[in-house]
Design an enzyme around this catalytic site. Structure first.
Site, mmCIF file in Angstrom:
data_model
loop_
_atom_site.group_PDB
_atom_site.id
_atom_site.type_symbol
_atom_site.label_atom_id
_atom_site.label_comp_id
_atom_site.label_asym_id
_atom_site.label_seq_id
_atom_site.Cartn_x
_atom_site.Cartn_y
_atom_site.Cartn_z
ATOM 1 N N THR A 27 0.354 1.725 2.302
ATOM 2 C CA THR A 27 -0.767 1.237 1.829
ATOM 3 C C THR A 27 -1.249 1.599 0.467
ATOM 4 O OG1 THR A 27 -1.591 0.522 3.980
ATOM 5 C CG2 THR A 27 -3.065 0.464 2.284
ATOM 6 N N SER A 74 4.990 1.924 6.455
ATOM 7 C CA SER A 74 5.488 2.876 6.993
ATOM 8 C C SER A 74 6.071 2.761 8.622
ATOM 9 C CB SER A 74 4.507 4.178 7.268
ATOM 10 O OG SER A 74 3.305 3.839 8.125
ATOM 11 N N THR A 107 -0.125 4.808 6.528
ATOM 12 C CA THR A 107 -0.669 5.427 7.721
ATOM 13 C C THR A 107 -0.412 4.887 9.084
ATOM 14 O OG1 THR A 107 -2.432 3.741 7.596
ATOM 15 C CG2 THR A 107 -3.017 5.630 6.235
ATOM 16 N N ASP A 108 0.589 3.996 9.056
ATOM 17 C CA ASP A 108 1.054 3.287 10.589
ATOM 18 C C ASP A 108 1.462 4.786 11.290
ATOM 19 O OD1 ASP A 108 -0.364 1.103 10.143
ATOM 20 O OD2 ASP A 108 1.436 -0.037 10.001
#
EC number: 3.5.1.1
Length: 342
Positions: A27, A74, A107-108
């Site tokens: 992101t 990610s 961030t995932d």
């Protein structure tokens, strides 16, 4: 409790620290159709040089180098890319031209990558993983300040020897314990069972605590030369469970299975029977919890089946450690010692 506070313009032998930024996408490198889009956007489309140009203040913190390792959302992270990233981090830190590393990441799966590096980087030099919850095109994009703070942290001597660190939204956390706890908010990351290690205030890191579990240069895991990681599948426990998914994982060649159980590792009876059969066939089974907090303790049936318990690691971090453990041994007792150590 001890407080570590260092000036943001620390120098190394009369020069600014040399920090390498390795970009993986996410992101922080995302682009939406307009500034109001904070959740509807395409991740991993903006290159690292463009991200750095937005934060010219980085030049006051460090001499910056950069490399684009990947540019992906990610959730598309692979074991092969983890190995490539770890190798690059170790290569950069082994020389005398790099004082610290910043990894920009989606961030995932940011916490899994950070924990993988926490277990495989062979250096006391700072390694900091950061990302963003809002794309670069958003009116309130958090990526630029997160990147600035990550460089400030990696450039600080106070970050040395603390293992891989995560910073977003001014917070500093250990890669072992910090997790994503919200789907969209800028304050999505925190530490489940313990407090944060510290905060970054006006670009200055302030440490109050440290993680005592083994990591980085102390770690026994060496992924140099590995081309792939052992397959480890993760199954989510629930009522009315069955055998089928366990048996499918075994048939697909899983060397390990992490079961995210109910409460303190609870398993539906049919699922438990299938996992016990998998363990008897040589598959290493980790009995974790889906609750998100607390230590999982071994029940008599777990010991009988030689299931491994993950201490307080969440299921997806237990999967990271199990995949590395399987590069060294398939003995559940030895792997249990690793979970008790790391």
């Amino acid at each position: 409790m001890s407080i570590c506070l260092f000036n943001r313009r620390e120098t190394r032998e009369g020069r600014l620290p040399r920090i390498k930024v390795l970009a993986v996408g996410g992101t922080i490198a995302g682009k939406g159709t307009d500034g109001s889009r904070t959740t509807q956007y395409e991740a991993g489309v903006i290159g690292i040089e463009s991200l750095l140009e937005v934060v010219p203040q980085l030049e006051t913190l460090a001499e910056i180098g950069s490399a684009q390792i990947a540019n992906i959302p990610s959730f598309a992270m692979t074991g092969r890319l983890l190995l490539e990233l770890a190798a690059r981090v170790n290569e950069e830190l082994a020389g005398n031209t790099c004082d610290g590393i910043v990894v920009t990441h989606g961030t995932d799966t940011l916490e899994e990558t950070a924990y993988f590096l926490h277990l495989t980087v062979k250096s006391r030099k700072p390694v900091v993983v950061t990302g963003a919850m809002r794309p670069a095109t958003a009116l309130s994009a958090d990526g630029p300040l997160n990147l600035y703070n990550a460089v400030a942290l990696a450039a600080s001597r106070s970050a040395e020897g603390r293992g891989v660190l995560i910073t977003l939204n001014d917070a500093i956390g250990s890669a072992r314990d910090m997790s994503k706890r919200h789907t969209t908010t800028a304050d999505a990351f925190g530490q489940r069972d313990f407090g944060l290690l510290g905060w970054i205030v006006d670009g200055v890191p302030r440490f109050y605590y440290e993680s005592v579990r083994r990591h980085t240069w102390q770690s026994e895991f060496d992924v140099g030369g590995l081309r792939s990681l052992p397959r480890v599948d993760m199954l989510y426990g629930h009522g009315d469970g069955g055998r089928e998914l366990v048996e499918a994982a075994v048939a697909a060649g899983a060397g390990g299975i992490v079961h995210a159980g109910m409460g303190n590792g609870g398993m539906y009876p049919d699922t438990r029977d299938a996992l016990a059969a998998a363990a008897a066939s040589g598959v290493v089974v980790v009995s974790a919890s889906r609750t998100g907090s607390g230590v999982v303790t071994a029940k008599p049936a777990d010991r009988l089946s030689r299931f491994v318990t993950p201490d307080n690691l969440n299921p997806h971090k237990a999967r990271v450690l199990l995949s590395l453990a399987l590069t060294r041994t398939r003995d559940p007792d030895l792997i249990q010692t690793m979970f008790d150590t790391y």
